[in-house]
Structure formats: C-alpha cells, structure tokens
Design an enzyme around this catalytic site. Sequence first.
Site, PDB file in Angstrom:
ATOM      1  N   GLY A   4       0.771  -1.213   0.022  1.00  0.00           N
ATOM      2  CA  GLY A   4       0.175  -0.001   0.076  1.00  0.00           C
ATOM      3  C   GLY A   4       0.872   1.352  -0.095  1.00  0.00           C
ATOM      4  N   ARG A   8      -2.755   8.346   3.505  1.00  0.00           N
ATOM      5  CA  ARG A   8      -3.111   9.177   4.614  1.00  0.00           C
ATOM      6  C   ARG A   8      -1.865   9.702   5.337  1.00  0.00           C
ATOM      7  NH1 ARG A   8      -7.237   4.624   6.847  1.00  0.00           N
ATOM      8  NH2 ARG A   8      -5.709   3.366   5.488  1.00  0.00           N
ATOM      9  N   LYS A  15       4.996   3.930   3.208  1.00  0.00           N
ATOM     10  CA  LYS A  15       4.207   4.028   4.728  1.00  0.00           C
ATOM     11  C   LYS A  15       5.304   2.752   5.486  1.00  0.00           C
ATOM     12  CE  LYS A  15      -0.085   3.308   6.224  1.00  0.00           C
ATOM     13  NZ  LYS A  15      -1.226   2.158   6.693  1.00  0.00           N
ATOM     14  N   ASP A 101       1.809  -2.334   8.542  1.00  0.00           N
ATOM     15  CA  ASP A 101       1.532  -1.032   9.112  1.00  0.00           C
ATOM     16  C   ASP A 101       1.117  -1.492  10.650  1.00  0.00           C
ATOM     17  OD1 ASP A 101      -0.844  -1.621   8.394  1.00  0.00           O
ATOM     18  OD2 ASP A 101      -1.512   0.309   7.904  1.00  0.00           O
ATOM     19  N   GLU A 155     -16.198  -3.082   7.325  1.00  0.00           N
ATOM     20  CA  GLU A 155     -15.276  -2.066   7.302  1.00  0.00           C
ATOM     21  C   GLU A 155     -15.922  -0.832   7.915  1.00  0.00           C
ATOM     22  OE1 GLU A 155     -11.880  -2.093   6.370  1.00  0.00           O
ATOM     23  OE2 GLU A 155     -12.618  -4.179   6.887  1.00  0.00           O
ATOM     24  N   ALA A 381      45.510  21.037  25.339  1.00  0.00           N
ATOM     25  CA  ALA A 381      44.398  21.771  24.738  1.00  0.00           C
ATOM     26  C   ALA A 381      44.720  22.490  23.365  1.00  0.00           C
ATOM     27  CB  ALA A 381      44.019  23.087  25.720  1.00  0.00           C
TER      28      ALA A 381
HETATM   29  C1  UD1 Z   1      -7.373  -2.924   7.309  1.00  0.00           C
HETATM   30  C2  UD1 Z   1      -8.751  -3.814   7.355  1.00  0.00           C
HETATM   31  C3  UD1 Z   1      -9.334  -3.421   8.452  1.00  0.00           C
HETATM   32  C4  UD1 Z   1      -8.640  -3.352   9.574  1.00  0.00           C
HETATM   33  C5  UD1 Z   1      -7.142  -2.736   9.431  1.00  0.00           C
HETATM   34  C6  UD1 Z   1      -6.404  -2.867  10.904  1.00  0.00           C
HETATM   35  C7  UD1 Z   1      -9.366  -4.628   5.289  1.00  0.00           C
HETATM   36  C8  UD1 Z   1     -10.347  -4.076   3.931  1.00  0.00           C
HETATM   37  N1  UD1 Z   1      -9.481  -3.614   6.133  1.00  0.00           N
HETATM   38  O1  UD1 Z   1      -7.618  -1.635   6.949  1.00  0.00           O
HETATM   39  O2  UD1 Z   1     -10.429  -4.267   8.927  1.00  0.00           O
HETATM   40  O3  UD1 Z   1      -9.175  -2.984  10.891  1.00  0.00           O
HETATM   41  O4  UD1 Z   1      -6.501  -3.005   8.502  1.00  0.00           O
HETATM   42  O5  UD1 Z   1      -5.408  -2.087  10.668  1.00  0.00           O
HETATM   43  O6  UD1 Z   1      -8.357  -5.301   5.055  1.00  0.00           O
HETATM   44  N2  UD1 Z   1      -1.908  -3.541   1.353  1.00  0.00           N
HETATM   45  C9  UD1 Z   1      -1.227  -4.023   0.295  1.00  0.00           C
HETATM   46  N3  UD1 Z   1      -2.123  -4.060  -1.048  1.00  0.00           N
HETATM   47  C10 UD1 Z   1      -3.161  -3.486  -1.285  1.00  0.00           C
HETATM   48  C11 UD1 Z   1      -3.702  -2.594  -0.161  1.00  0.00           C
HETATM   49  C12 UD1 Z   1      -3.149  -2.646   1.197  1.00  0.00           C
HETATM   50  O7  UD1 Z   1      -0.559  -4.784   0.492  1.00  0.00           O
HETATM   51  O8  UD1 Z   1      -3.576  -3.444  -2.112  1.00  0.00           O
HETATM   52  C13 UD1 Z   1      -1.449  -3.542   2.615  1.00  0.00           C
HETATM   53  C14 UD1 Z   1      -0.824  -1.970   3.271  1.00  0.00           C
HETATM   54  O9  UD1 Z   1       0.481  -1.716   2.758  1.00  0.00           O
HETATM   55  C15 UD1 Z   1      -0.842  -2.408   4.831  1.00  0.00           C
HETATM   56  C16 UD1 Z   1      -1.989  -3.457   4.834  1.00  0.00           C
HETATM   57  O10 UD1 Z   1      -2.122  -3.998   3.596  1.00  0.00           O
HETATM   58  O11 UD1 Z   1       0.156  -2.632   5.198  1.00  0.00           O
HETATM   59  C17 UD1 Z   1      -3.352  -2.639   5.399  1.00  0.00           C
HETATM   60  O12 UD1 Z   1      -3.778  -1.783   4.463  1.00  0.00           O
HETATM   61  P1  UD1 Z   1      -4.670  -0.494   4.754  1.00  0.00           P
HETATM   62  O13 UD1 Z   1      -4.837  -0.007   3.555  1.00  0.00           O
HETATM   63  O14 UD1 Z   1      -3.794   0.158   5.541  1.00  0.00           O
HETATM   64  O15 UD1 Z   1      -5.880  -1.297   5.444  1.00  0.00           O
HETATM   65  P2  UD1 Z   1      -6.907  -0.329   6.513  1.00  0.00           P
HETATM   66  O16 UD1 Z   1      -7.756   0.522   5.845  1.00  0.00           O
HETATM   67  O17 UD1 Z   1      -5.945   0.155   7.457  1.00  0.00           O
HETATM   68 CA    CA Z   2      -4.081   0.173   8.177  1.00  0.00          CA
END
Ligand code: UD1
Ligand code: CA
Length: 466
Positions: A4, A8, A15, A101, A155, A381
């Site tokens: 990701g 944000r 990130k 993350d 979600e 010194a």
């Molecule tokens: C996600 C969960 C949410 C949970 C939260 C906890 C989903 C849909 N939602 O939301 O239920 O409460 O984590 O922190 O999963 N990533 C990828 N590829 C992508 C998208 C994301 O590898 O296409 C990775 C990101 O880099 C990150 C992790 O997946 O490390 C989570 O993605 P993020 O977009 O942060 O999910 P949240 O919206 O936090």
């Molecule tokens: Ca997250």
Amino acid sequence: MAAGKGTRLKSKRPKVLHEIGGRSLLLHVIAAAKSLVPADRIYCVIGHEADMVRHAVAHAGVHFVLQAEQRGTGHALQTAKAHFAATGDPLPQNLIVLSGDAPLIRPETLHSLVSFHTEQHAAMTILTAVPPDPTGYGRVIRATPNVPDVTAIVEQKSLSPEQKNAPEINSGIYCFNTAALFSKLDLLSTSNAHGEYYLTDVAALLVADNQRVVAIQADSVDEVLGANTIAEMMHLDAAMRLATASRLMAEGVTIFRPETCVIDAEVQVAPDTIIEPYVQILGATRIGADCRIRSYSVIHSSELGEGVLVRNGCILDGATIGDGAVLGPYANLRPESHIGAAAHVGNFCETKKITLGAGSKANHLTYLGDAVIGTGVNIGAGVITCNYDGVHKHTTIIGDHSFIGSDSTLVAPIIVGEGAYVAAGSCITEEVPNDALAFGRARQVTKSGWAATRRETIRAKQAPES
Ligand code: UD1
Ligand code: CA
C-alpha cells in the site's frame, strides 16, 4: 502485506518504510514473523515503490511478491496465490497474514493466534482488540457475545447504524487455512465504499460456506494498533520506546525519566548502567555495565565497555569506547573513533577515524582525525592533527607516553615518536624521534621596558602644549 501507498500519511516515502523505534515498520513486522517461521517461508507483498521497499528489507532474506497495482488487501492475497501457482512453492497448511503497518505485534501473541486457530479447527482466525476508540477500523461481528465464532468483518464505511458502536476491531492480522482462503479469493468483489477487494470479506464468504471463522483478542490493545497517519505512527513510536526502556529497566538498567529518552529497539545495555533524562541511544548501540550516560548525549551505533562516563552533550557515531573511559562534556566522536580503556576525550574535542590508546588524554578543544595514538599520551588543549591537504587524507602517528603541547598543529603525514615532547604552540612538519623534544615555533623575543616607553611616548603626544 506491504504494497500500500499510505495515502493518509501524505508522505513520499512508502508507509512501511517509515520508522518507529529506529526501525522501519516493515522490518518490525518481519522480525515478528521470523519468530514463527524461517525467513524463506515469509512472503512480503510489495507494490508501491516496490524497488525501494525491496532494497530496504532485502537483508531480511524473505521472498517478495509484486502486487503491481494495489487494489486492496484481498487483491494482495490474490497476488500471493498466483505467486504460489507460478513458482510451485509448496503451499503451507496455514497462512498467517500480517499487516506491514501494524508493527507492535509480539511473537507471543502470534503464537497464541496460531494455537487458537489449531485448537478451534478454524478456517480463519482473526486477531482482535477493543480499543478506547474503534473509529476507522473494521469491526468484528460475533455470532453471539462471548463465543469465538464470527459472522463477518464490517469495514468502517459500511457499518450499519446498529454496528456503529461495535467495539471489537479487526487488527488486520489473521491465521488462515490456506486452502480455505484460496478457495474464496476469486469470489471477492469491489462493490464497496473504496472500490477495492477486501480481504475482510473472506470471513462472511467462509461462514456462508459453513466453515469456521473465529476471533481471539490480543492481550494488549497497543500491539495491534495500526499507523495510518504520522500522529498515529508517533504514538506507536512512543509506545515502542517505552517498551524498550521497560525491557532495559527489567534487566537492571536505571533510566531516569524514561519518557524523555529516545532508545531504539535494538539497543543493548548491561545492568547498573545509569541513563539520565533526555538521552538518545540509537541503532545497534551496546553499552556495558556500570556506565553513566549524562543528559543530552546522543549515541548512535556505538559500543561502550564497562564503567564508561559519558558527560553531558556528547555525540557518538560508530565509536568504540574502552572500559572506564571518560568522554565530554560536549565531545563529538565521529565514525571509527576507537577510544582505549580509561582514556579521556574532553570538552569540545572532535575525533574521527582514530585509535586513542589506553589511558591517553585529550581533554580540551582538540581535533584528532586519521590518527594512531599510543597509550599514556597527553594531548594538550587545542592540538590539531592537520590530516587533509585539500586532496588527500594523511595519517598522524603518536607514540606511547609522548606529550603534545597545547595549541600544536601536527601536519600529516607525520610521526611523533615514543616518549617525545612537542613544545606548546608548535607547527610540526617533520618526524620527531623517540624521546626527543621538538619546537616548531619562532623563538620568543623579549624587549625590556618597551611597553612603558610606548605609554610615555603616547602620553607626551597627547599633553597640551604650554
Ligand atoms: C485494514 C482492514 C481493517 C482493519 C485494519 C487494521 C481491510 C479491507 N481492512 O484496513 O478491517 O481494521 O486493516 O489496521 O483489509 N496493502 C497491500 N495491498 C493493497 C492494499 C493494502 O499490500 O492493495 C497493505 C498495506 O500496505 C498495509 C495493509 O495491507 O500494510 C493494510 O492496508 P490498509 O490500507 O492500511 O488497510 P486499512 O484501511 O487500515
Ligand atoms: Ca492500516
């Protein structure tokens, strides 16, 4: 999952490469994964700035799966499934999914997650928590309160009015039966608020197929918190640094006002060392027993022996310090400064790429660079090793028990022999043999009565004419 962007954060750095506790989020997560399986059973899904991420964690020895377009956490797992199919890597029976993350996850918690998954014969086990404010997280909806069984993960943006106050959050950390997970990935759709494939939708799909989805709460809320903004990340940073300070205190280290200190996760400190407020200890620094680190010192990737006193305001970077040495206040020890046992490097001294032998002292206002200095040497010194001719760096060698008078400059390459003396204020450009005395300055001229005569002359000129 580390593909990701982290929109944000509003940062150009991906990130998962942002740092807390002195180490990237992703490396923390990989370290936790390594507590369960060897590195060659870890698959890291990368995408946004993939090369940068790969480069930053390559030394961890994990596999990489490229998710070229980031279409959601479900899509990340679809990509992983395709990777297994393409490479023929053996499918594990269970697949643990971690979020790049959520870096505070502890090995103990992952072990509990896997044990619970196995005991419950589940297809999917979700790690959850109940934080003071669940806003923003996906919510885990249990079949009835206090049963392990889950009906769905919803979600934030899809919560119904009754679900708005659902307290239990999805940590984004799961244990799956691999076959069960892979059988549902192709059924995911993007008809949701973000237009993404949600991994979380697999929960309801498995339940609809009469497979068991269960949840287990983490012991502490803090360890499952994710970081979506810089402010959240700094909250995790503070939590991690306090945890590091607590670990060190449990091991017998005294840390006054630990909340003011910045101590990286990998730092090691032996018992009975005292760390004063506002100290930073960074990188892979190791500090021996019975040391005292006074306020405002910053120690990076350095090794300190036992009984070392670091007075206020010192900066150490890549230095090694022998037992009983005394540094500062305000000493600047740059990379490859090797300070011997019981040696002193005092206030406003700068060192770089030197060895200073046992018991040698450079107590005030000195620059020592590219030098090999023996034992029992006294550096007066203001002494300067002139190591740079504008093109090349040259070495200064100073023998054991020699004495370099204050305000001398040693123009390298130069050798001062053992037991030799350099007179104060000298500019030394030629080798000084063992036990010799070298002067490198103009001989003093003294004119008796000169000042008195001058005053007389001035006074006579100024006297009014009579
Ligand atoms: C996600 C969960 C949410 C949970 C939260 C906890 C989903 C849909 N939602 O939301 O239920 O409460 O984590 O922190 O999963 N990533 C990828 N590829 C992508 C998208 C994301 O590898 O296409 C990775 C990101 O880099 C990150 C992790 O997946 O490390 C989570 O993605 P993020 O977009 O942060 O999910 P949240 O919206 O936090
Ligand atoms: Ca997250």
